[in-house]
Scaffold this motif. Structure first.
Motif, PDB file in Angstrom:
ATOM      1  N   THR A 226       0.812  -1.215   0.000  1.00  0.00           N
ATOM      2  CA  THR A 226       0.000   0.000   0.000  1.00  0.00           C
ATOM      3  C   THR A 226       0.847   1.268   0.000  1.00  0.00           C
ATOM      4  O   THR A 226       2.041   1.243   0.304  1.00  0.00           O
ATOM      5  CB  THR A 226      -0.941   0.035   1.208  1.00  0.00           C
ATOM      6  N   GLY A 227       0.203   2.375  -0.328  1.00  0.00           N
ATOM      7  CA  GLY A 227       0.862   3.677  -0.328  1.00  0.00           C
ATOM      8  C   GLY A 227      -0.133   4.756  -0.678  1.00  0.00           C
ATOM      9  O   GLY A 227      -1.348   4.556  -0.599  1.00  0.00           O
ATOM     10  N   LYS A 228       0.388   5.906  -1.115  1.00  0.00           N
ATOM     11  CA  LYS A 228      -0.510   7.001  -1.469  1.00  0.00           C
ATOM     12  C   LYS A 228       0.067   7.817  -2.629  1.00  0.00           C
ATOM     13  O   LYS A 228       1.288   7.937  -2.776  1.00  0.00           O
ATOM     14  CB  LYS A 228      -0.784   7.904  -0.268  1.00  0.00           C
TER      15      LYS A 228
ATOM     16  N   THR B 264      -2.203  14.787  -0.968  1.00  0.00           N
ATOM     17  CA  THR B 264      -2.513  13.373  -1.160  1.00  0.00           C
ATOM     18  C   THR B 264      -3.875  13.274  -1.827  1.00  0.00           C
ATOM     19  O   THR B 264      -4.874  13.731  -1.271  1.00  0.00           O
ATOM     20  CB  THR B 264      -2.534  12.622   0.186  1.00  0.00           C
ATOM     21  N   ILE B 265      -3.911  12.701  -3.043  1.00  0.00           N
ATOM     22  CA  ILE B 265      -5.163  12.661  -3.798  1.00  0.00           C
ATOM     23  C   ILE B 265      -5.750  11.255  -3.890  1.00  0.00           C
ATOM     24  O   ILE B 265      -6.886  11.087  -4.327  1.00  0.00           O
ATOM     25  CB  ILE B 265      -4.978  13.232  -5.222  1.00  0.00           C
ATOM     26  N   ALA B 266      -4.999  10.240  -3.455  1.00  0.00           N
ATOM     27  CA  ALA B 266      -5.524   8.871  -3.523  1.00  0.00           C
ATOM     28  C   ALA B 266      -4.644   7.932  -2.719  1.00  0.00           C
ATOM     29  O   ALA B 266      -3.456   8.179  -2.519  1.00  0.00           O
ATOM     30  CB  ALA B 266      -5.590   8.382  -4.975  1.00  0.00           C
ATOM     31  N   THR B 267      -5.252   6.864  -2.244  1.00  0.00           N
ATOM     32  CA  THR B 267      -4.488   5.767  -1.676  1.00  0.00           C
ATOM     33  C   THR B 267      -4.209   4.776  -2.798  1.00  0.00           C
ATOM     34  O   THR B 267      -4.906   4.761  -3.810  1.00  0.00           O
ATOM     35  CB  THR B 267      -5.264   5.066  -0.545  1.00  0.00           C
ATOM     36  N   GLY B 268      -3.182   3.948  -2.634  1.00  0.00           N
ATOM     37  CA  GLY B 268      -2.803   3.042  -3.715  1.00  0.00           C
ATOM     38  C   GLY B 268      -2.515   1.637  -3.231  1.00  0.00           C
ATOM     39  O   GLY B 268      -2.143   1.422  -2.071  1.00  0.00           O
ATOM     40  N   LEU B 269      -2.713   0.683  -4.122  1.00  0.00           N
ATOM     41  CA  LEU B 269      -2.450  -0.717  -3.845  1.00  0.00           C
ATOM     42  C   LEU B 269      -1.645  -1.295  -5.000  1.00  0.00           C
ATOM     43  O   LEU B 269      -2.000  -1.104  -6.170  1.00  0.00           O
ATOM     44  CB  LEU B 269      -3.764  -1.479  -3.704  1.00  0.00           C
ATOM     45  N   ILE B 270      -0.531  -1.980  -4.698  1.00  0.00           N
ATOM     46  CA  ILE B 270       0.314  -2.573  -5.732  1.00  0.00           C
ATOM     47  C   ILE B 270       0.196  -4.092  -5.683  1.00  0.00           C
ATOM     48  O   ILE B 270       0.246  -4.697  -4.608  1.00  0.00           O
ATOM     49  CB  ILE B 270       1.798  -2.196  -5.547  1.00  0.00           C
ATOM     50  N   SER B 271       0.047  -4.694  -6.840  1.00  0.00           N
ATOM     51  CA  SER B 271       0.117  -6.151  -6.953  1.00  0.00           C
ATOM     52  C   SER B 271       0.973  -6.476  -8.164  1.00  0.00           C
ATOM     53  O   SER B 271       1.138  -5.648  -9.063  1.00  0.00           O
ATOM     54  CB  SER B 271      -1.280  -6.760  -7.109  1.00  0.00           C
ATOM     55  N   GLY B 272       1.542  -7.686  -8.209  1.00  0.00           N
ATOM     56  CA  GLY B 272       2.370  -8.037  -9.355  1.00  0.00           C
ATOM     57  C   GLY B 272       3.280  -9.203  -9.045  1.00  0.00           C
ATOM     58  O   GLY B 272       3.070  -9.946  -8.083  1.00  0.00           O
TER      59      GLY B 272
END
Length: 225
Positions: free
Chosen positions: A159-161, A168-176
């Motif tokens: 996770t991050g932003k 800060t305009i959004a939270t983020g999720l990374i997959s891969g």
């Protein structure tokens, strides 16, 4: 003496009544600065460098040599002008620290916090031009060493932003996934917009607060008299 107390009380309450309105103005300004939000997803791929440094080392790293934007990019990411990927995008090298051995060939690693982790460069969204970055929260990766010495990483719910124009305009999720000493990586970043109060809502709250203070002023004035 009573007149002096009344004057002092009125002056104090007048200043207090002005504070909610001033705060409302500040929130209105902040709300305007945060009007840009971000939803959708963006795919990133390229060459990664994974250290072949034995089984379950105490520390290791992952380097992202180059970054390409996937055609599967969707949502607000498609609205950037110029499109994301026309300017260089960089991803910082991840320096990992082992958390625990799960088996003789499987271990978990901590990523640490990175501010920023991904730098998208200067972009324009909704008429605003600013730097877009992605900060990484301290997350966990799972590293596995295969029987032939190959190394792979499981990436799930990192996770991050997203930050744009200092907000800060959004939270983020990374997959891969990543595998091999020198191979391609595939990452998908999914953004969820941060909810920002409307400026008119904050102004309304300020006016309500001012009304409450003025009501208290009338009551206290009656007591003084």
């Amino acid at each position: 003496m009573i007149s002096f107390k009344s004057t002092l009380l009125n002056a104090t309450l007048a200043i207090t009544a002005a504070l909610p309105l001033a705060a409302a103005g500040m929130f209105t300004s902040a709300g305007s600065a945060q009007a840009v939000t971000l939803n959708g997803s963006i795919g990133l791929s390229g060459t990664s460098g994974i250290l072949n440094d034995g089984i379950n080392p105490a520390s290791t790293s992952i380097a992202f040599t180059d970054v390409n934007v996937s055609p599967s990019t969707s949502g607000d990411f498609s609205a950037f002008s110029p499109k994301l990927g026309t300017t260089p995008i960089t991803i910082k090298t991840l320096n990992l620290t082992k958390i625990a051995d799960l088996t003789t060939t499987l271990a978990t690693y901590s990523t640490g916090n990175y501010i920023p982790f991904i730098d998208f460069g200067s972009e324009t969204l909704d008429g605003t031009t600013a730097f877009l970055t992605f900060d990484l929260d301290n997350s966990v990766l799972t590293r596995i060493t295969s029987s032939n010495g190959g190394i792979g990483y499981g990436i799930n719910e990192i996770t991050g932003k997203f930050n744009f124009n200092g907000q800060t305009i959004a939270t983020g999720l990374i997959s891969g996934s990543l595998s091999g000493a020198s191979s391609t990586y595939q990452l998908t970043l999914t953004a969820q917009a941060v909810s920002v109060p409307e400026p008119t809502t904050m102004l309304g709250l300020g006016l309500v607060g001012a009304g409450m203070v003025m009501s208290m002023s009338r009551r206290r004035k009656s007591v003084v008299q």
